[in-house]
Write an enzyme that holds these catalytic residues in place. Structure first.
Site, short mmCIF file in Angstrom:
data_model
loop_
_atom_site.label_atom_id
_atom_site.label_comp_id
_atom_site.label_asym_id
_atom_site.label_seq_id
_atom_site.Cartn_x
_atom_site.Cartn_y
_atom_site.Cartn_z
N SER A 210 -3.25 -12.19 9.16
CA SER A 210 -2.77 -11.14 9.79
C SER A 210 -1.19 -11.36 10.17
O SER A 210 -0.46 -10.54 9.65
CB SER A 210 -3.46 -11.34 11.15
OG SER A 210 -2.85 -10.06 12.25
N VAL A 500 -3.00 -10.78 23.18
CA VAL A 500 -2.41 -10.96 21.98
C VAL A 500 -2.07 -9.69 21.02
O VAL A 500 -2.51 -8.44 21.17
CB VAL A 500 -3.24 -12.11 21.04
CG1 VAL A 500 -3.45 -13.34 21.89
CG2 VAL A 500 -4.46 -11.50 20.39
N GLU A 501 -1.03 -10.18 20.09
CA GLU A 501 -0.54 -8.93 19.15
C GLU A 501 0.00 -7.78 19.86
O GLU A 501 -0.35 -6.54 19.61
CB GLU A 501 -1.67 -8.55 18.17
CG GLU A 501 -1.81 -9.68 17.24
CD GLU A 501 -2.62 -9.13 15.94
OE1 GLU A 501 -2.61 -7.92 15.60
OE2 GLU A 501 -3.01 -10.09 15.37
N GLY A 502 0.48 -7.96 21.20
CA GLY A 502 1.16 -7.03 22.05
C GLY A 502 0.13 -6.60 23.10
O GLY A 502 -1.18 -6.23 22.78
#
Length: 824
Positions: A210, A500-502
């Site tokens: 990712s 996570v990831e924003g």
């Protein structure tokens, strides 16, 4: 006659605005109106002359570009530049990262549905399908989720070895570099399947695929860097991690205190120009086991050693270095609710050569753009896959439990209160798989930054609802942890996906609409570019095209609202046509609301997060509904499919109505608020929650074999056998399919007090002895009852085992304990 002509003129003008007619059509229409007024003596000659003169002046002003630019556009440009919000370099890089795709059609108020219908899902190659059917199955079989999460706090060594050997870390690395070169959809499918077995397993595999050094190297790395690192990443010799977040920085990269200063230093016995790094990173997945580390930091060159004496602050930069590089310290582990490796990395005045910068010195200061582009694609794969796995697992497992668990002599899945929850599980799982397929396939075509942000936020939120609803239905079965519990790990780790990831709060309130309003709008981004560049000619063209667009969307929004969307277009006839038309109405409403909001509030909108978030919710639900429509049309179109699609679409429309209503009620400028209410919701909010009838349909289908059940469970790992929590439930479902009729016959006899005995076994013996059931029916009822009891059973443990002495009790002993206690 005058009134009639004026009414006719108004109707023609409304039609021209509704269809978005060109400027010359308006000019011709105005001339014809004046001609009609003159022919029928509807106005005095003096009035006609005045109107004709004003019309001619207006026509000249609008049709002569040079005159229009000087008189109208130049003053507008000055105003626009004053109200244009300030934009940091980081914000600009985030804004420009990725591509716009179907979400742009939805934002523009008049979607070209044919683009959606013509879009093709990615087809898995024979190699990718084989990997799912063999390698993924084999890896899942190596893992025991209870032992991973409770006993070992790690994957078994055999799983680690298999991951390396079969290149699970190299799914996105292209074949030319030795990787698997899988499509985004294939990666999504792999993560979904692994997550149905073990969240720790899925996270371990998904993170390097990712946001990891592999993708950064392929996109931006120098040839030397690729040659050095990619073969090791592919073979599994190198385990990667990437350090972005830290104690002072989460979602706001501009707050990053980690610093790299250019200077001279010693490296491998030579004095060279390099970087002195000071950094502290946390929440870094795979850090405790990583052998190669990517780092993001702010780069500063006070001595101009990079060749530009006028430039000191370069901005965020990315490097790659071995984990054992002198001065780099990998800290202790975090424990984020699951056992996947996660920890800290820090260092003080660590000297690193310049060739560690990913892409070399030419990429100094371009790190955030690099990361944003990789994240915009990654958001559409990994966390949506985790969310879909939770939905598919919930759909199948809760279906088994709700079918076989009886209270008050009724299967609990038939209680209306329970159906509220199981209906949500069914409808949202259908939605999740629809979004996964569409979004991952889109990533294979481009890097749709807004669509992937929508997918990340909405799908993790739907996962939260599905898992919580499953916990409600399963009750004690889900609460009591142990080898039989297939729900607890997902419930514990759910906040990780939200964060996570924003973080979801950030994604909803800032990213989806903040990026979508500028990137997806037909004119705004180009207008901003023209204004920043002072390009009056381009700004003039865009401004007047934008004004025509805004008038068209306002008229369309109002007309479609008044007509109940009956005047909207649908690309198909049949059961879905009303949904296509309603979504076009909502798209027009979003387009007009956006134009009015940006025009009235200007740069203030950037700081009115709740207001912009509601428009983002409208865009999100339009995207979700599009995914559902596509998924249904690509499926069997069976009655079961239709019921699930109706549930999902009705929910989307309800959420749109709620978001629009809250947006209008809270708009801070009263005149604009009144206009918004008039044009968008003239008859009030027409959308209601999913009806009890539709909810009951999908809740009942959760308890039955159907094509939808198979379509939604295709990626669940089912072959774990009778000692696997999912395998046990899958076998119980098969027993129910084969034996339920015989068991229900026995059940009705027992409840009618027609059988003697206190236990099931005694009553079955009595039924056979009195020939109330055949021998085959008794055998089937016994088999069903054994499976039913296994479904409802939970685990218990010795105090020594719970205290950490895992050798004190074998898995077989734990599994048999509940069976020994049975009295019924």
């Amino acid at each position: 006659m005058t009134v009639t002509i004026l009414l006719l003129g108004f109707a023609c003008a409304w039609l021209l605005a509704f269809v978005g007619a060109a400027l010359w059509s308006w000019t011709l229409g105005g001339a014809l109106l004046l001609l009609l007024l003159a022919l029928f003596d509807a106005l005095s000659p003096g009035a006609l002359i005045v109107l004709a003169a004003l019309g001619a002046l207006l026509a000249l002003l609008l049709h002569l570009p040079a005159l229009r630019r000087n008189v109208l556009s130049a003053p507008a440009l000055r105003v626009f530049r004053k109200v244009l919000p300030e934009m940091s370099r980081t914000e600009r890089e985030v804004l420009e990262a990725g591509d716009v795709w179907w979400e742009a059609e939805l934002f523009r108020g008049r979607p070209d549905w044919q683009k959606l219908l013509d879009f093709s899902y990615t087809a898995l190659t024979a190699e990718e399908q084989s990997f799912l059917d063999h390698e993924c199955e084999a890896l899942c079989a190596l893992c025991d989720d209870w032992r991973i999460e409770y006993e070992q706090k790690d994957l078994p060594q055999a799983a680690w070895d298999y991951i390396r050997e079969r290149k699970f870390f190299a799914m996105l690395i292209r074949k030319e570099f030795g990787g698997l070169g899988f499509s985004a959809l294939a990666q999504s499918a792999v993560v979904t399947k692994l997550a149905s077995k073990s969240v720790t397993l899925a996270v371990t595999v998904m993170v390097p695929n990712s946001l990891g050094p592999g993708e950064l190297l392929m996109r931006y790395g120098t040839e030397a860097q690729r040659a050095q690192w990619l073969p090791r990443l592919v073979s599994g010799e190198a385990i990667p991690c990437f350090g972005l977040t830290g104690p002072e920085v989460g979602s706001d990269a501009t707050a990053m205190p980690d610093l790299g200063v250019v200077g001279y230093g010693e490296h491998q016995g030579q004095r060279i120009v390099g970087l002195y790094l000071s950094f502290s990173k946390r929440y870094i997945t795979l850090a405790p086991v990583a052998t190669v580390i990517g780092l993001a930091f702010k780069l500063r060159d006070p001595q101009g050693l990079l060749g530009d004496p006028a430039r000191i602050d370069y901005g965020i930069t990315c490097i790659l270095l071995p984990a054992d590089h002198p001065g780099v310290h990998v800290g202790r582990r975090h424990y984020p609710g699951a056992a996947f490796m996660n920890g800290t990395i820090h260092g003080r005045q660590v000297f690193v050569p310049l060739d560690a910068i990913i892409g070399g010195v030419a990429m100094a200061g371009k790190g955030w753009r690099m990361l944003s582009e990789c994240l915009s694609a990654g958001r559409g794969i990994s966390l949506p896959a985790l969310s879909t796995a939770a939905g598919q697992l919930g759909y199948r497992m809760v279906g088994v439990y709700a079918r076989m668990r009886r209270q008050f002599k009724v299967a609990i899945g038939k209680f209306e209160g329970v159906q509220e929850a199981t209906g949500r599980i069914a409808g949202f799982t259908y939605t999740l798989e629809a979004m996964r397929l569409l979004t991952a396939s889109a990533v294979d075509h481009c890097a749709p930054s807004v669509a992937t942000a929508i997918a990340k936020y909405q799908m993790t939120e739907l996962m939260r609802i599905v898992v919580s609803s499953g916990m409600d239905v399963l009750a004690g079965k889900a609460i009591q942890q142990g080898p039989r519990n297939f729900m607890a790990t997902g419930f514990k780790v759910m906040p990780v996906a939200i964060t996570v990831e924003g973080a979801n709060i950030l994604t909803r309130n800032l990213m989806i609409y903040g990026q979508g309003a500028i990137r997806c709008h037909r004119y705004v981004f180009e207008e901003m570019e023209a204004a920043h560049a002072g390009d009056l000619k381009k700004f003039d063209r865009l401004l007047f095209a934008h004004l025509g667009f805004a008038v068209n969307r306002a008229v369309r929004a109002f007309t479609l609202a008044l007509s109940g969307a009956r005047l909207a277009r649908s690309p198909l006839r049949g059961e879905l046509a009303p949904y296509f038309r309603q979504l076009e109405r909502c798209s027009a409403a979003l387009a007009f609301a956006s134009d009015l909001t940006m025009g009235v509030l200007g740069g203030r909108l950037k700081f009115m997060e709740r207001l912009s978030a509601r428009l983002g919710d409208v865009l999100s639900q339009l995207y979700i509904a599009s995914a559902v429509l596509k998924f249904y049309l690509e499926g069997s179109r069976s009655p079961a499919e239709l019921a699930h699609a109706r549930w999902a679409l009705e929910h989307c429309l309800y959420e749109i109505g709620q978001a629009l209503g809250a947006f209008v009620r809270n708009f801070p400028v009263a005149p604009a608020r009144w206009l918004l209410r008039l044009l968008l919701l003239p008859l009030g909010n027409p959308y209601a929650p999913v009806s009890d009838r539709v909810n009951a349909q999908v809740a009942d289908l959760l308890l039955e074999a159907s094509d939808v059940r198979e379509r939604l469970g295709g990626l669940v790992f089912k072959n774990g056998g009778p000692h696997d929590p999912v395998g046990r439930m899958e076998q119980a479902w098969q027993v129910a399919e084969e034996c339920e009729r015989a068991y229900l016959k026995f059940f009705h006899l027992a409840n009618a007090d027609a059988l003697r005995g206190d236990s099931v076994a005694e009553r079955l013996d009595d039924a056979l002895a009195r020939q109330l059931l055949t021998a085959a029916e008794v055998a089937q009822a016994r088999r069903y009852d054994e499976a039913r009891y296994e479904v409802i059973l939970t685990d218990d443990f010795s105090k020594e085992y719970l205290a950490g002495d895992f050798a004190a009790e074998s898995a077989e002993r734990i599994e048999q304990a509940g069976l020994h206690a049975r009295v019924a």
